[in-house]
Scaffold this motif. Structure first.
Motif, PDB file in Angstrom:
ATOM      1  N   ASP A 141      -8.829-112.847 -47.913  1.00 35.22           N
ATOM      2  CA  ASP A 141      -8.037-113.403 -46.935  1.00 35.22           C
ATOM      3  C   ASP A 141      -7.177-114.684 -47.259  1.00 35.22           C
ATOM      4  OD1 ASP A 141      -8.977-111.446 -45.561  1.00 35.22           O
ATOM      5  OD2 ASP A 141      -9.848-112.611 -44.078  1.00 35.22           O
ATOM      6  N   MET A 142      -7.988-115.518 -48.067  1.00 38.96           N
ATOM      7  CA  MET A 142      -7.598-116.933 -48.312  1.00 38.96           C
ATOM      8  C   MET A 142      -6.977-117.185 -49.653  1.00 38.96           C
ATOM      9  SD  MET A 142      -9.791-119.110 -45.669  1.00 38.96           S
ATOM     10  CE  MET A 142      -9.306-120.602 -46.327  1.00 38.96           C
ATOM     11  N   GLY A 143      -7.626-116.424 -50.755  1.00 44.59           N
ATOM     12  CA  GLY A 143      -7.485-116.666 -52.137  1.00 44.59           C
ATOM     13  C   GLY A 143      -8.406-117.577 -52.806  1.00 44.59           C
ATOM     14  N   VAL A 144      -9.439-118.039 -52.113  1.00 51.11           N
ATOM     15  CA  VAL A 144     -10.430-119.036 -52.669  1.00 51.11           C
ATOM     16  C   VAL A 144     -11.645-118.377 -52.556  1.00 51.11           C
ATOM     17  CG1 VAL A 144      -8.851-121.015 -51.622  1.00 51.11           C
ATOM     18  CG2 VAL A 144     -10.954-120.079 -50.518  1.00 51.11           C
ATOM     19  N   ARG A 145     -12.605-119.148 -53.393  1.00 50.41           N
ATOM     20  CA  ARG A 145     -13.761-118.578 -53.797  1.00 50.41           C
ATOM     21  C   ARG A 145     -14.713-119.569 -53.447  1.00 50.41           C
ATOM     22  NH1 ARG A 145     -16.437-114.122 -56.560  1.00 50.41           N
ATOM     23  NH2 ARG A 145     -14.191-113.374 -56.822  1.00 50.41           N
TER      24      ARG A 145
END
Length: 343
Positions: free
Chosen positions: A148-152
């Motif tokens: 959803d956000m492109g972060v981990r």
């Protein structure tokens, strides 16, 4: 004659190309190419945070930088940006999403399903946070962050339990009635302190010192290290060891950048995040006793309240917000993980 000329020209081009190929091969893999690390692609990581040099969380970031740069032979360089140099938390998160910067650590995990682990008295420690985040539930949340956000989320940096400060002794929730208490503008903070009988007053952190000094608010809540770093001992005389919430800092990385790394380098970053967490925990533990002694010397009195009464008063907040966020079944699983024996 013309055919012989063309043949000679083509032969010359072929020979040049072969020699060029041999030259490239020697440059990248042969004896003339330098060390193996010189032939690897180089990367730069901008890593930002709210924390300042000297705080345990920032010490953990410094350890992360040291480990990554050492284990990659300098092929990954890490530049640290403390003290919100790159903007407020929301601005930093947006930069990580866009890939303008590669990493950040903050109290914002990027999604409310994770943040609600901060519900009052839900998690017994930072280790219990990681117990949930390493579970199947936590892995699903992280997958959702990625999609959803492109972060981990690759780990946490521990912070101390949140405590209450005031200019009066507080031992029970009844002692908090009518207290104007600065709290972040999140529903779980506001409802927690309403349940304890106080009047929660959202206020930007930068205004808290003057708010306490002028009486706009009577008290505030934060981890002990934040109280100490902000100099609140100059305007507050009591610290109540309520330990009402654990809320670590989250280590967040841009997913596109992460996936662009080799498996070797990904593993180095993940291992460095674990080691930096452990290092930060050591630093936090070492500093707590010295902070207590320093604050007591400054005239602060520490109070151990009736924790059972605080837990009971906030039970409706945990139940209502927990079930609303996760559903009954997942909430009960999280409750059990939050009080598990991890020894």
């Amino acid at each position: 004659m013309r055919k012989r000329f063309v043949s000679l020209v083509l032969g010359a081009f072929t020979t040049a190309a072969l020699l060029s190929g041999c030259s490239d091969s020697t440059s990248s893999n042969g004896a003339d190419s330098g060390s193996e690390s010189d032939s690897k692609e180089k990367y730069s990581i901008s890593y930002s945070t709210w924390a300042n040099p000297g705080e345990p969380a920032y010490s953990g970031m410094e350890k992360f930088k040291e480990i990554v740069e050492e284990k990659t032979d300098g092929n990954i360089e890490v530049e640290l940006f403390p003290g919100n140099q790159l903007g407020a938390t929301a601005e930093q998160m947006e930069q990580v999403k866009l890939g303008t910067i590669e990493m950040m650590s903050s109290g914002d995990p990027g999604m409310m399903e994770i943040e609600y682990l901060s519900l009052p008295y839900l998690m017994k420690s930072n280790a219990h946070w990681m117990h949930v985040m390493d579970s199947e539930i936590g892995k699903e949340w992280n997958d959702k962050l990625v999609s959803d956000m492109g972060v981990r989320n690759i780990g946490i940096l521990p912070r101390g339990p949140r405590v209450i400060s005031a200019n009066k002794e507080i031992k029970t929730p009844e002692d908090m009635k009518g207290l104007k208490l600065r709290a972040p503008a999140r529903d779980y903070y506001v409802q927690t302190f309403e349940a304890l009988g106080s009047n929660p007053t959202p206020m930007d952190f930068g205004e808290v010192y003057s708010g306490l000094q002028t009486g706009i608010v009577d008290g505030q809540e934060n981890p002990l290290e934040t109280f100490h770093a902000a100099g609140f001992q100059e305007v507050q005389t009591y610290i109540i060891n309520s330990n009402h919430m654990f809320k670590p800092a989250f280590v967040t990385i841009n997913e596109e950048f992460f996936q662009g790394l080799s498996k070797e380098y990904q593993d180095i970053l993940l291992e460095a995040a674990k080691e930096s967490q452990a290092y930060s925990e050591e630093k936090l533990s070492e500093s707590e006793q010295s902070m207590v002694e320093e604050l007591e010397s400054a005239g602060v009195t520490f109070v151990d309240p009736d924790i059972d009464a605080f837990i009971e008063a906030t039970q409706p907040v945990r139940d209502s917000l927990g079930k609303e966020m996760w559903g009954e079944e997942v909430y009960q699983q999280i409750v059990e993980m939050g009080k598990a024996d991890l020894n």
